[in-house]
Design an enzyme around this catalytic site. Structure first.
Site, PDB file in Angstrom:
ATOM      1  CB  CYS A  14      -0.917  -0.030   1.216  1.00 29.79           C
ATOM      2  SG  CYS A  14      -1.653   1.561   1.656  1.00 29.79           S
ATOM      3  CB  CYS A  69       0.734   1.443   4.219  1.00 31.39           C
ATOM      4  SG  CYS A  69      -0.995   0.923   4.165  1.00 31.39           S
ATOM      5  CB  CYS A 102     -21.507  -2.196  14.154  1.00 26.72           C
ATOM      6  SG  CYS A 102     -23.254  -1.752  14.156  1.00 26.72           S
ATOM      7  CB  CYS A 157     -22.858  -1.355  17.562  1.00 29.27           C
ATOM      8  SG  CYS A 157     -23.384  -2.770  16.559  1.00 29.27           S
TER       9      CYS A 157
END
Length: 437
Positions: free
Chosen positions: A56, A59, A187, A190
């Site tokens: 990447c 990265c 999530c 969540c």
């Protein structure tokens, strides 16, 4: 031979590049599935973790800033990296969708927060220090890092963290009512639910238990309950239960929605209130004190209404007590004439028995049943009372009436008092005295 040597060299370079981003001297801890729990999740320190892939470009560009960050935060915040290209277990567990992904593991290690700011050492350090500040403030304020569904900073003391090891023991093997949230740390829904879940848990304490299980960390338990999305909330009723007894939660996702839905389930599982005979002041206090309303009936004397007759009245009252149990009212009865001060204060008894009054001892007000003492008649009266309709009057004297201590009913028919035999042997019944002419 030259071609083979080239291939071996490429393989060496490729293999070496797997961990080539950071050396031990850089202060960046290499994290893998085998050490992640020990190093990060079980550690009290706050962690910044980069999920990267060696190929990447972004990265690779981050490397110098990330090394700078690790040195600047040494001793304050721990810095780690995960090569998600060599093993995608951790990236899958924490919902990594691209590279590099930077996550901050704060107080709630099972629910890290994503860093979405500029990829500079300064910006990342500021976010990490903000998390440190939150942790310190929570500690000073008595906060805790509970396991609520997706919150990284809220106090979730009342949300019980569930795992594969403790789920059956805490939930299935208890008589309590449970709401269990299956969540994923990454999530968004969540995370939005987390503060509402914690608030609801606090309000429902003592009535319904709220738990949270990280479905990504405990996948077998999530599979057992057929969890397909996040958050998934399951309801477990009171009493003995098994996994097959779990029901889907059907309410909303605000604290008030959760409390309302769970409270209804709680009252559904409540036993019918006890209908007690008023035989002492303590009995009346126990039945009515702290209750919104108290339903007091005065039944005919046992000589005027035998055991069968009285039990019929008591059955009607118990049936209605069960119907209105969600109101949390108190229910009591007395025999006509046994509690004269009570009858006088509630203005019942003078027009006959049975009689019934609803009393609010906190406000010292009452309302008397004017209709028939029957299931339908009492139900209509109580329904009006529950809707705030009906005439009320102040309790005489504005205080609780004096209660006389009496023996409780033995459940039998009444017996007339035995007449005492009179000995007439010592009485001369002969009329020997005669009038003289």
């Amino acid at each position: 031979m030259r071609q083979l040597s080239s291939l071996l060299l490429l393989a060496f370079i490729a293999g070496g590049s797997v961990n080539a981003f950071y050396a031990p001297s850089d202060g960046v801890v290499e994290l893998t599935p085998s050490n992640f729990d020990r190093e990060v999740l079980q550690d009290d320190a706050i962690w910044i973790v980069e999920f990267y892939a060696p190929w990447c470009g972004h990265c690779q560009s981050l490397v110098p800033e990330y090394k700078k960050l690790a040195k600047a935060l040494k001793g304050v915040v721990k810095v780690g990296s995960v090569n998600a290209d060599s093993d995608n277990t951790l990236s899958g567990q924490f919902g990594v969708r691209g590279f590099p992904t930077i996550k901050i593991f704060g107080s709630n290690k099972r629910s890290p927060t994503d860093f979405n700011g500029q990829r500079t050492a300064k910006a990342i350090a500021e976010a990490a220090l903000a998390e440190v500040k939150k942790k310190v403030q929570a500690a000073l304020g008595g906060g805790s890092s509970g396991g609520g569904g997706g919150s990284s900073s809220s106090s979730d003391d009342d949300v019980i963290e569930l795992t594969e090891d403790n789920f059956d023991k805490l939930v299935l093997n208890s008589d309590d009512i449970w709401l269990v949230e299956f969540f994923a740390p990454w999530c968004g829904h969540c995370k939005n639910l987390a503060p509402e879940w914690a608030k609801a848990a606090k309000e429902l304490k003592g009535k319904v238990k709220l738990g949270a299980l990280d479905a990504t960390a405990h996948q077998s338990k999530a599979a057992e309950y057929n969890v397909r999305g996040y958050p998934t909330i399951k309801f477990f009723a009171a009493g003995a239960k098994s996994a097959s007894d779990a029901q889907e939660y059907q309410g909303g996702r605000t604290a008030s929605d959760i409390v309302s839905w769970a409270s209804d389930k709680h009252t559904e599982n409540l036993p019918a209130p006890e209908l007690v005979q008023i035989t002492s002041e303590a009995i009346l206090d126990d039945a009515c004190e702290g209750k919104p309303l108290c339903i007091i009936s005065v039944l005919p004397h046992i000589l005027d209404c035998d055991a069968k007759c009285r039990n019929k009245f008591l059955t009607t009252l118990r049936t209605l007590g069960d119907k209105y149990k969600q109101k949390l009212w108190g229910w009591a009865w007395a025999e006509g004439g046994q509690q004269p001060a009570l009858e006088e204060s509630l203005e019942v008894g003078g027009f006959g028995y049975p009689a019934l009054a609803v009393v609010n001892f906190k406000k010292m007000k009452f309302s008397v049943l004017k209709g028939s003492f029957s299931k339908d008649g009492i139900n209509e009266f109580l329904r009006d009372i529950s809707y705030g309709r009906g005439h009320t009057a102040p309790v005489r004297g504005a205080k609780k009436p004096t209660i006389v201590s009496v023996d409780p009913w033995d459940g039998k028919d009444g017996q007339l008092p035995t007449e005492e035999d009179i000995d007439l042997s010592d009485i001369d019944l002969d009329d020997d005295v005669k009038d003289e002419l």
